[in-house]
Design a protein around this motif. Structure first.
Motif, PDB file in Angstrom:
ATOM      1  N   UNK A 268       0.857  -1.172   0.000  1.00  0.00           N
ATOM      2  CA  UNK A 268       0.000   0.000   0.000  1.00  0.00           C
ATOM      3  C   UNK A 268       0.903   1.235   0.000  1.00  0.00           C
ATOM      4  N   UNK A 269       0.550   2.217  -0.810  1.00  0.00           N
ATOM      5  CA  UNK A 269       1.365   3.422  -0.903  1.00  0.00           C
ATOM      6  C   UNK A 269       1.262   4.253   0.370  1.00  0.00           C
ATOM      7  N   UNK A 270       2.200   5.136   0.522  1.00  0.00           N
ATOM      8  CA  UNK A 270       2.216   6.011   1.698  1.00  0.00           C
ATOM      9  C   UNK A 270       0.943   6.864   1.762  1.00  0.00           C
ATOM     10  N   UNK A 271       0.520   7.384   0.580  1.00  0.00           N
ATOM     11  CA  UNK A 271      -0.710   8.184   0.519  1.00  0.00           C
ATOM     12  C   UNK A 271      -1.920   7.345   0.930  1.00  0.00           C
ATOM     13  N   UNK A 272      -2.010   6.124   0.406  1.00  0.00           N
ATOM     14  CA  UNK A 272      -3.134   5.249   0.751  1.00  0.00           C
ATOM     15  C   UNK A 272      -3.147   4.917   2.230  1.00  0.00           C
ATOM     16  N   UNK A 273      -1.976   4.712   2.796  1.00  0.00           N
ATOM     17  CA  UNK A 273      -1.886   4.404   4.225  1.00  0.00           C
ATOM     18  C   UNK A 273      -2.370   5.577   5.069  1.00  0.00           C
ATOM     19  N   UNK A 274      -1.965   6.801   4.701  1.00  0.00           N
ATOM     20  CA  UNK A 274      -2.426   7.987   5.439  1.00  0.00           C
ATOM     21  C   UNK A 274      -3.936   8.157   5.314  1.00  0.00           C
TER      22      UNK A 274
END
Length: 131
Positions: free
Chosen positions: A1-7
């Motif tokens: 999961x991308x950093x943006x998706x995680x946030x």
């Protein structure tokens, strides 16, 4: 999961847990999914959107396998769901092979818009109702 998706996941779940779910659970006509907590064994109620079709209820989880209620279903698929103020028992089935975007088109428009706007890892869930 991308950093943006995680946030995004952390922000949305925090709002759902602290504000949205406690409020919407109290609405008498809100559809609620009740699972059994996989660690606690306690009932866990989550507001969901979806549609009853015959003897099944269909919904799309916006965070797929990461959703706590999906994780609870994997541990114990027996659930209860409150539809229009009436509780039904059933067995839930996550369907990773189903096309969740196509499924959303068949669900209520407001639910579809919210899940699409928020969702990162969509997953279809079918609940086969006992009654």
């Amino acid at each position: 999961m991308s950093r943006h998706s995680e946030r995004k996941y952390r922000a949305v779940t925090a709002v759902q847990r602290r504000i949205a779910n406690p409020v919407t659970r109290r609405l008498p006509l809100q559809t609620l999914l009740e699972t059994t907590g996989r660690a606690s064994g306690l009932p866990r109620r989550t507001p969901v959107g979806g549609r009853r079709v015959g003897d099944s209820f269909w919904l799309v989880s916006e965070f797929g396998e990461r959703s706590q209620y999906v994780r609870n279903i994997r541990a114990d698929p027996r659930v209860r769901i409150r539809i229009r103020g009436r509780w039904h028992t059933g067995t839930a089935h996550p369907l990773p092979e189903d096309d969740p975007v196509a499924r959303l088109r068949a669900l209520p428009r407001m639910n579809s818009a919210t899940v699409r706007a928020v969702g990162a890892e969509l997953l279809t869930v079918r609940i086969d109702l006992d009654d």
